[in-house]
Scaffold this motif. Structure first.
Motif, PDB file in Angstrom:
ATOM      1  N   GLY A  67      47.098  16.831  15.788  1.00 34.50           N
ATOM      2  CA  GLY A  67      46.759  15.406  15.739  1.00 34.50           C
ATOM      3  C   GLY A  67      46.253  14.959  14.393  1.00 34.50           C
ATOM      4  O   GLY A  67      45.344  14.134  14.315  1.00 34.50           O
ATOM      5  N   GLY A  68      46.810  15.473  13.339  1.00 35.25           N
ATOM      6  CA  GLY A  68      46.402  15.065  11.997  1.00 35.25           C
ATOM      7  C   GLY A  68      45.200  15.803  11.476  1.00 35.25           C
ATOM      8  O   GLY A  68      44.855  15.675  10.295  1.00 35.25           O
ATOM      9  N   GLY A  69      44.547  16.585  12.307  1.00 33.93           N
ATOM     10  CA  GLY A  69      43.402  17.361  11.864  1.00 33.93           C
ATOM     11  C   GLY A  69      43.769  18.812  11.636  1.00 33.93           C
ATOM     12  O   GLY A  69      44.717  19.333  12.221  1.00 33.93           O
ATOM     13  N   THR A  70      43.062  19.453  10.771  1.00 30.90           N
ATOM     14  CA  THR A  70      43.328  20.852  10.424  1.00 30.90           C
ATOM     15  C   THR A  70      42.027  21.633  10.508  1.00 30.90           C
ATOM     16  O   THR A  70      40.977  21.175  10.055  1.00 30.90           O
ATOM     17  CB  THR A  70      43.904  20.960   9.006  1.00 30.90           C
ATOM     18  N   SER A  71      42.146  22.815  11.076  1.00 30.42           N
ATOM     19  CA  SER A  71      40.997  23.722  11.120  1.00 30.42           C
ATOM     20  C   SER A  71      41.490  25.136  10.831  1.00 30.42           C
ATOM     21  O   SER A  71      42.613  25.511  11.168  1.00 30.42           O
ATOM     22  CB  SER A  71      40.313  23.685  12.494  1.00 30.42           C
ATOM     23  N   SER A  72      40.670  25.916  10.191  1.00 30.45           N
ATOM     24  CA  SER A  72      41.015  27.301   9.858  1.00 30.45           C
ATOM     25  C   SER A  72      39.755  28.130   9.907  1.00 30.45           C
ATOM     26  O   SER A  72      38.638  27.616   9.812  1.00 30.45           O
ATOM     27  CB  SER A  72      41.675  27.387   8.476  1.00 30.45           C
ATOM     28  N   GLY A  73      39.935  29.410  10.023  1.00 32.11           N
ATOM     29  CA  GLY A  73      38.784  30.293  10.082  1.00 32.11           C
ATOM     30  C   GLY A  73      39.215  31.735  10.321  1.00 32.11           C
ATOM     31  O   GLY A  73      40.399  32.055  10.418  1.00 32.11           O
ATOM     32  N   ARG A  74      38.249  32.597  10.396  1.00 33.06           N
ATOM     33  CA  ARG A  74      38.487  34.020  10.590  1.00 33.06           C
ATOM     34  C   ARG A  74      38.401  34.347  12.077  1.00 33.06           C
ATOM     35  O   ARG A  74      37.551  33.826  12.797  1.00 33.06           O
ATOM     36  CB  ARG A  74      37.469  34.826   9.815  1.00 33.06           C
ATOM     37  N   VAL A  75      39.294  35.215  12.504  1.00 35.34           N
ATOM     38  CA  VAL A  75      39.283  35.673  13.890  1.00 35.34           C
ATOM     39  C   VAL A  75      39.101  37.189  13.894  1.00 35.34           C
ATOM     40  O   VAL A  75      39.617  37.897  13.023  1.00 35.34           O
ATOM     41  CB  VAL A  75      40.588  35.286  14.628  1.00 35.34           C
ATOM     42  N   TRP A  76      38.353  37.691  14.868  1.00 32.21           N
ATOM     43  CA  TRP A  76      38.185  39.134  15.000  1.00 32.21           C
ATOM     44  C   TRP A  76      37.783  39.451  16.425  1.00 32.21           C
ATOM     45  O   TRP A  76      37.260  38.613  17.146  1.00 32.21           O
ATOM     46  CB  TRP A  76      37.151  39.691  14.021  1.00 32.21           C
ATOM     47  N   SER A  77      38.050  40.708  16.798  1.00 34.62           N
ATOM     48  CA  SER A  77      37.622  41.166  18.118  1.00 34.62           C
ATOM     49  C   SER A  77      37.679  42.691  18.140  1.00 34.62           C
ATOM     50  O   SER A  77      38.448  43.330  17.401  1.00 34.62           O
ATOM     51  CB  SER A  77      38.513  40.595  19.232  1.00 34.62           C
ATOM     52  N   VAL A  78      36.852  43.280  18.987  1.00 36.66           N
ATOM     53  CA  VAL A  78      36.820  44.725  19.244  1.00 36.66           C
ATOM     54  C   VAL A  78      36.871  44.903  20.750  1.00 36.66           C
ATOM     55  O   VAL A  78      36.067  44.271  21.464  1.00 36.66           O
ATOM     56  CB  VAL A  78      35.556  45.380  18.661  1.00 36.66           C
ATOM     57  N   PHE A  79      37.796  45.723  21.227  1.00 31.89           N
ATOM     58  CA  PHE A  79      37.962  45.822  22.673  1.00 31.89           C
ATOM     59  C   PHE A  79      38.280  47.255  23.085  1.00 31.89           C
ATOM     60  O   PHE A  79      39.340  47.774  22.807  1.00 31.89           O
ATOM     61  CB  PHE A  79      39.070  44.871  23.160  1.00 31.89           C
ATOM     62  N   PRO A  80      37.348  47.921  23.726  1.00 35.56           N
ATOM     63  CA  PRO A  80      37.646  49.233  24.316  1.00 35.56           C
ATOM     64  C   PRO A  80      38.343  49.051  25.660  1.00 35.56           C
ATOM     65  O   PRO A  80      38.105  48.085  26.384  1.00 35.56           O
ATOM     66  CB  PRO A  80      36.274  49.870  24.482  1.00 35.56           C
ATOM     67  N   THR A  81      39.210  50.018  25.978  1.00 33.79           N
ATOM     68  CA  THR A  81      39.940  49.990  27.249  1.00 33.79           C
ATOM     69  C   THR A  81      39.845  51.362  27.893  1.00 33.79           C
ATOM     70  O   THR A  81      40.233  52.364  27.289  1.00 33.79           O
ATOM     71  CB  THR A  81      41.416  49.628  27.034  1.00 33.79           C
ATOM     72  N   LEU A  82      39.334  51.401  29.086  1.00 33.53           N
ATOM     73  CA  LEU A  82      39.243  52.634  29.851  1.00 33.53           C
ATOM     74  C   LEU A  82      40.239  52.565  30.998  1.00 33.53           C
ATOM     75  O   LEU A  82      40.166  51.658  31.837  1.00 33.53           O
ATOM     76  CB  LEU A  82      37.835  52.850  30.393  1.00 33.53           C
ATOM     77  N   SER A  83      41.146  53.515  31.023  1.00 32.47           N
ATOM     78  CA  SER A  83      42.179  53.548  32.065  1.00 32.47           C
ATOM     79  C   SER A  83      42.019  54.820  32.870  1.00 32.47           C
ATOM     80  O   SER A  83      42.027  55.922  32.320  1.00 32.47           O
ATOM     81  CB  SER A  83      43.572  53.487  31.416  1.00 32.47           C
ATOM     82  N   TRP A  84      41.889  54.658  34.176  1.00 30.82           N
ATOM     83  CA  TRP A  84      41.704  55.811  35.063  1.00 30.82           C
ATOM     84  C   TRP A  84      42.702  55.693  36.199  1.00 30.82           C
ATOM     85  O   TRP A  84      42.581  54.825  37.057  1.00 30.82           O
ATOM     86  CB  TRP A  84      40.280  55.830  35.610  1.00 30.82           C
TER      87      TRP A  84
END
Length: 464
Positions: free
Chosen positions: A323-340
């Motif tokens: 809509g005519g606006g702009t935004s930017s930034g840093r993205v990050w994530s840490v995700f452990p996954t336990l599968s049993w």
């Protein structure tokens, strides 16, 4: 405490409980404490050096060159080498999967979407990382199995090289002996013709009956047939050798020319019990590594039935236009996954049972290979002993035949014996030489077979 906080603690506890994956101890080898067949004892074998340079001890540059040419051009050897390259690549791939996997990802999107049907654009770039913590050794077992397969492929290549060198040597020596036998056949034919001419002259003089002269003439036809067969045998052996070294028969024949065959040098009994000595055989090494691979595959299948913990992370930059606006930034994530795995319909249990059965099959195959190896060496030792004895007896007889031939030549020159008798003694000497060549070839073939069944050349370090 949340589940996210509990997962690292659970992972650390499981890692602490996980031991180092050790390679399995090989099953006991069904080999005797000593050979049943006696090793040939002579001054030659007692002074023989290491087997590592055995082919050079033939003192025949043609033999060594032909073996090198065969190894360089053999399609069968190239196939085995390609399988080794595949096994090495698979082992590298299995080892790489144990470490963190990092990938750079870039994506972009432009379009209209609900709820306001506004035109939007998104763009982002990320570094994504994933790492499975090998809690129960599944990945380590897979890596160990791949490494064992690599060693089995390397042993198979070594065994193919030993076999090819032995086949080239046997074909080459057989061709050299066939050349000499063809030459002796020509000499026998010439002596038979002289014997026929002398018999006809004696029959004309009334010293022989016509029936006796005809009998000598009939023998000449058999000699000619035998000479033709021996010449054809040399040609066939040349074709066999040409196939082994991947060359054309005509140029190969010109390059080799004609030369007396070399005897296979005897070698001393290598140190070490049958078990220690046969452990170097490439086929036994390959069978042992195949068994190790099956054990590791079984361990990996068992480990797959237990929990698997994987850590993932990403970091990047994102940009959104809406809509005519702009935004930017840093993205990050840490995700452990336990599968049993809780319920899979018995899939993992069936896979583990299959791997266990494959281990039992590989163990039985290893034991069978050991028993065959012991029997093969015993048979080769008996053959070496037999041919050594026959060859030594023939050498003594050859000396006597040579003296008789020389004596007959002197008596014929002095007119003490007839031409028919002289030709008969000469043909007896030629027959003795032919038999000596046959026994010499059998002796060389026996030593080459023993060399091959002991696994080829070894170094003093391996002997100790």
């Amino acid at each position: 405490m949340t589940l996210i906080r509990l997962l690292p603690l659970l992972g650390a506890g499981l890692l602490g409980a996980c031991g180092v994956l050790q390679p399995p101890a090989p099953p006991p080898a069904p080999a005797p404490t000593q050979w049943q067949a006696a090793w040939p004892s002579s001054s030659e074998t007692a002074a023989a050096p290491s087997m590592a340079t055995w082919w050079q001890r033939f003192d025949d540059p043609h033999l060594v060159a032909l073996q090198a040419q065969a190894r360089a051009r053999s399609p069968e050897l190239a196939q085995v080498a390609a399988r080794l390259a595949q096994a090495r690549a698979q082992a590298d791939a299995a080892g790489a999967l144990r470490g963190p996997q990092v990938a750079a990802v870039a994506s972009g999107q432009r379009g209209q979407a609900l709820p306001g049907f506004q035109l939007s654009s998104t763009a982002q770039g990320q570094l994504q990382a994933a790492w499975e913590l090998d809690l129960f050794g599944r990945q380590r077992a897979q890596t160990a199995a791949a490494l064992a397969q690599r060693e089995a492929a390397a042993a198979a290549l070594a065994g193919a090289q030993v076999s090819l060198s032995a086949e080239v040597a046997q074909a080459y020596l057989a061709y050299r002996h066939a050349q000499q036998l063809a030459r002796l056949a020509d000499a026998d034919e010439a002596a038979a013709l002289r014997q026929q001419a002398a018999a006809q002259a004696a029959a004309g003089a009334g010293l022989l009956s016509p029936a006796q002269a005809n009998e000598v003439a009939l023998g000449v036809a058999g000699v000619r047939i035998d000479a033709a067969a021996l010449r054809q045998r040399a040609d066939l052996l040349l074709q066999t050798l040409a196939v082994l070294v991947a060359d054309e028969a005509g140029p190969l024949q010109q390059r080799l020319g004609e030369a007396p065959p070399r005897l296979a040098p005897a070698f001393a009994a290598p140190r070490g019990l049958p078990t220690q000595l046969l452990a170097q055989r490439p086929d036994l090494v390959a069978a042992r590594e195949q068994w190790v691979a099956s054990v590791m595959a079984w361990r990996g299948a068992e480990a797959a039935r237990w929990p698997q913990l994987q850590w993932g992370a990403l970091i990047g930059e994102g940009r959104l236009e809406l809509g005519g606006g702009t935004s930017s930034g840093r993205v990050w994530s840490v995700f452990p996954t336990l599968s049993w795995p809780l319920f899979d319909g018995g899939l993992r249990q069936a896979q583990a049972s299959s791997a266990q059965a494959q281990e039992a099959e590989a163990r039985a195959a290893l034991e069978a290979r050991w028993r065959v190896a012991v029997a093969e060496v015993e048979q080769s030792l008996l053959e070496v002993t037999r041919t050594e004895s026959q060859f030594a007896t023939m050498q003594a007889a050859m000396g006597q035949a040579q003296r008789l031939d020389a004596s007959a030549a002197q008596q014929a020159a002095a007119g003490l014996i007839s031409g028919t008798e002289r030709a008969a003694v000469q043909r007896q000497f030629i027959a003795a030489q032919r038999q000596a060549h046959e026994l010499a070839l059998a002796r060389s073939a026996a030593w080459i077979s023993l060399y091959r069944r002991l696994g080829g050349g070894w170094s003093p370090e391996q002997e100790s």
